[in-house]
Scaffold this motif. Structure first.
Motif, PDB file in Angstrom:
ATOM      1  N   ASN A  77     -47.608  59.473 -68.679  1.00 11.93           N
ATOM      2  CA  ASN A  77     -48.576  58.185 -69.135  1.00 11.93           C
ATOM      3  C   ASN A  77     -48.237  57.175 -68.126  1.00 11.93           C
ATOM      4  N   GLN A  78     -46.735  56.925 -68.186  1.00 11.16           N
ATOM      5  CA  GLN A  78     -46.322  55.607 -67.158  1.00 11.16           C
ATOM      6  C   GLN A  78     -46.941  55.675 -65.860  1.00 11.16           C
ATOM      7  N   THR A  79     -46.759  57.010 -65.306  1.00  5.54           N
ATOM      8  CA  THR A  79     -47.363  57.235 -64.021  1.00  5.54           C
ATOM      9  C   THR A  79     -48.783  56.705 -63.734  1.00  5.54           C
ATOM     10  N   ALA A  80     -49.575  57.398 -64.785  1.00  3.97           N
ATOM     11  CA  ALA A  80     -51.010  57.319 -65.127  1.00  3.97           C
ATOM     12  C   ALA A  80     -51.239  55.549 -65.165  1.00  3.97           C
ATOM     13  N   VAL A  81     -50.750  55.106 -65.938  1.00  9.03           N
ATOM     14  CA  VAL A  81     -50.920  53.739 -66.256  1.00  9.03           C
ATOM     15  C   VAL A  81     -50.721  52.948 -64.798  1.00  9.03           C
ATOM     16  N   GLU A  82     -49.557  53.094 -64.174  1.00 12.46           N
ATOM     17  CA  GLU A  82     -49.322  52.343 -62.781  1.00 12.46           C
ATOM     18  C   GLU A  82     -50.460  52.704 -61.976  1.00 12.46           C
ATOM     19  N   ALA A  83     -50.921  53.912 -61.904  1.00 12.43           N
ATOM     20  CA  ALA A  83     -51.686  54.257 -61.119  1.00 12.43           C
ATOM     21  C   ALA A  83     -53.243  53.595 -61.100  1.00 12.43           C
ATOM     22  N   LEU A  84     -53.430  53.314 -62.626  1.00  9.68           N
ATOM     23  CA  LEU A  84     -54.601  52.837 -63.039  1.00  9.68           C
ATOM     24  C   LEU A  84     -54.593  51.322 -62.457  1.00  9.68           C
ATOM     25  N   PHE A  85     -53.508  50.599 -62.675  1.00 12.27           N
ATOM     26  CA  PHE A  85     -53.646  49.385 -62.167  1.00 12.27           C
ATOM     27  C   PHE A  85     -53.390  49.165 -60.786  1.00 12.27           C
ATOM     28  N   GLN A  86     -52.949  50.038 -59.935  1.00 15.13           N
ATOM     29  CA  GLN A  86     -52.836  50.042 -58.602  1.00 15.13           C
ATOM     30  C   GLN A  86     -54.308  50.275 -58.082  1.00 15.13           C
ATOM     31  N   PHE A  87     -55.009  51.476 -58.538  1.00 11.90           N
ATOM     32  CA  PHE A  87     -56.422  51.594 -58.175  1.00 11.90           C
ATOM     33  C   PHE A  87     -57.359  50.281 -58.446  1.00 11.90           C
ATOM     34  N   LEU A  88     -57.036  49.743 -59.487  1.00 13.59           N
ATOM     35  CA  LEU A  88     -57.893  48.629 -59.855  1.00 13.59           C
ATOM     36  C   LEU A  88     -57.824  47.423 -58.778  1.00 13.59           C
ATOM     37  N   ALA A  89     -56.354  47.135 -58.562  1.00 17.87           N
ATOM     38  CA  ALA A  89     -56.067  46.300 -57.581  1.00 17.87           C
ATOM     39  C   ALA A  89     -56.582  46.395 -56.294  1.00 17.87           C
ATOM     40  N   ASP A  90     -56.683  47.675 -55.973  1.00 16.01           N
ATOM     41  CA  ASP A  90     -56.971  48.005 -54.581  1.00 16.01           C
ATOM     42  C   ASP A  90     -58.765  47.851 -54.525  1.00 16.01           C
ATOM     43  N   PHE A  91     -59.257  48.306 -55.522  1.00 19.65           N
ATOM     44  CA  PHE A  91     -60.488  48.197 -55.755  1.00 19.65           C
ATOM     45  C   PHE A  91     -61.159  46.686 -55.645  1.00 19.65           C
ATOM     46  N   LEU A  92     -60.556  45.836 -56.395  1.00 20.26           N
ATOM     47  CA  LEU A  92     -60.516  44.341 -56.562  1.00 20.26           C
ATOM     48  C   LEU A  92     -60.512  43.674 -54.896  1.00 20.26           C
ATOM     49  N   GLN A  93     -59.564  44.288 -54.390  1.00 21.68           N
ATOM     50  CA  GLN A  93     -59.060  43.667 -53.025  1.00 21.68           C
ATOM     51  C   GLN A  93     -60.209  43.919 -51.957  1.00 21.68           C
ATOM     52  N   ASP A  94     -60.620  45.482 -51.887  1.00 20.04           N
ATOM     53  CA  ASP A  94     -61.718  45.898 -51.260  1.00 20.04           C
ATOM     54  C   ASP A  94     -63.039  45.188 -51.551  1.00 20.04           C
ATOM     55  N   ARG A  95     -63.324  45.033 -52.766  1.00 21.83           N
ATOM     56  CA  ARG A  95     -64.574  44.397 -53.184  1.00 21.83           C
ATOM     57  C   ARG A  95     -64.460  43.009 -52.673  1.00 21.83           C
ATOM     58  N   ASP A  96     -63.508  42.280 -52.705  1.00 22.32           N
ATOM     59  CA  ASP A  96     -63.647  41.045 -52.335  1.00 22.32           C
ATOM     60  C   ASP A  96     -63.188  40.729 -50.786  1.00 22.32           C
ATOM     61  N   ALA A  97     -62.842  41.678 -50.084  1.00 18.63           N
ATOM     62  CA  ALA A  97     -62.414  41.484 -48.640  1.00 18.63           C
ATOM     63  C   ALA A  97     -63.370  40.947 -47.668  1.00 18.63           C
ATOM     64  N   GLU A  98     -64.566  41.352 -48.016  1.00 13.45           N
ATOM     65  CA  GLU A  98     -65.646  40.947 -47.176  1.00 13.45           C
ATOM     66  C   GLU A  98     -66.693  40.569 -47.985  1.00 13.45           C
ATOM     67  N   ARG A  99     -68.017  40.271 -47.325  1.00 14.07           N
ATOM     68  CA  ARG A  99     -68.946  39.921 -47.964  1.00 14.07           C
ATOM     69  C   ARG A  99     -69.839  40.992 -48.552  1.00 14.07           C
ATOM     70  N   ASP A 100     -69.826  42.101 -48.059  1.00 12.99           N
ATOM     71  CA  ASP A 100     -70.615  43.116 -48.415  1.00 12.99           C
ATOM     72  C   ASP A 100     -69.502  44.349 -48.941  1.00 12.99           C
ATOM     73  N   GLY A 101     -68.372  43.985 -49.531  1.00 13.95           N
ATOM     74  CA  GLY A 101     -67.257  44.718 -50.031  1.00 13.95           C
ATOM     75  C   GLY A 101     -67.972  45.738 -50.918  1.00 13.95           C
ATOM     76  N   LEU A 102     -68.577  45.451 -52.083  1.00  9.54           N
ATOM     77  CA  LEU A 102     -69.037  46.225 -53.068  1.00  9.54           C
ATOM     78  C   LEU A 102     -70.042  47.212 -52.600  1.00  9.54           C
ATOM     79  N   ARG A 103     -70.993  46.745 -51.745  1.00 12.63           N
ATOM     80  CA  ARG A 103     -71.910  47.703 -51.010  1.00 12.63           C
ATOM     81  C   ARG A 103     -71.276  48.813 -50.173  1.00 12.63           C
ATOM     82  N   ILE A 104     -70.202  48.354 -49.545  1.00 14.33           N
ATOM     83  CA  ILE A 104     -69.583  49.358 -48.697  1.00 14.33           C
ATOM     84  C   ILE A 104     -68.764  50.433 -49.543  1.00 14.33           C
TER      85      ILE A 104
END
Length: 71
Positions: free
Chosen positions: A33-60
């Motif tokens: 469970n701890q591993t899964a929770v840590e992964a969840l927050f890391q994947f969320l952080a990665d998604f938000l970083q990729d989404r906001d990295a450039e103008r068309d991040g979400l489209r990419i």
């Protein structure tokens, strides 16, 4: 991994590779469970970083996702 999984199953599969099918994601032990929770927050952080990295991040992100299942 099928794209029709609910997010909790996807995170569990990604966080604990090879364990899929050997347990119910709702029945994780404390360490899993701890591993899964840590992964969840890391994947969320990665998604938000990729989404906001450039103008068309979400489209990419959606484009890359569609290519993953096109094969």
């Amino acid at each position: 991994m099928a794209s029709s999984f609910v997010w909790s199953s996807i995170i569990t599969e990604l966080a604990l590779p090879g364990a899929w099918g050997t347990f119910d994601p709702r029945g994780l032990d404390e360490e899993q469970n701890q591993t899964a929770v840590e992964a969840l927050f890391q994947f969320l952080a990665d998604f938000l970083q990729d989404r906001d990295a450039e103008r068309d991040g979400l489209r990419i992100i959606f484009h890359d996702y569609s290519l993953r299942f096109a094969e």
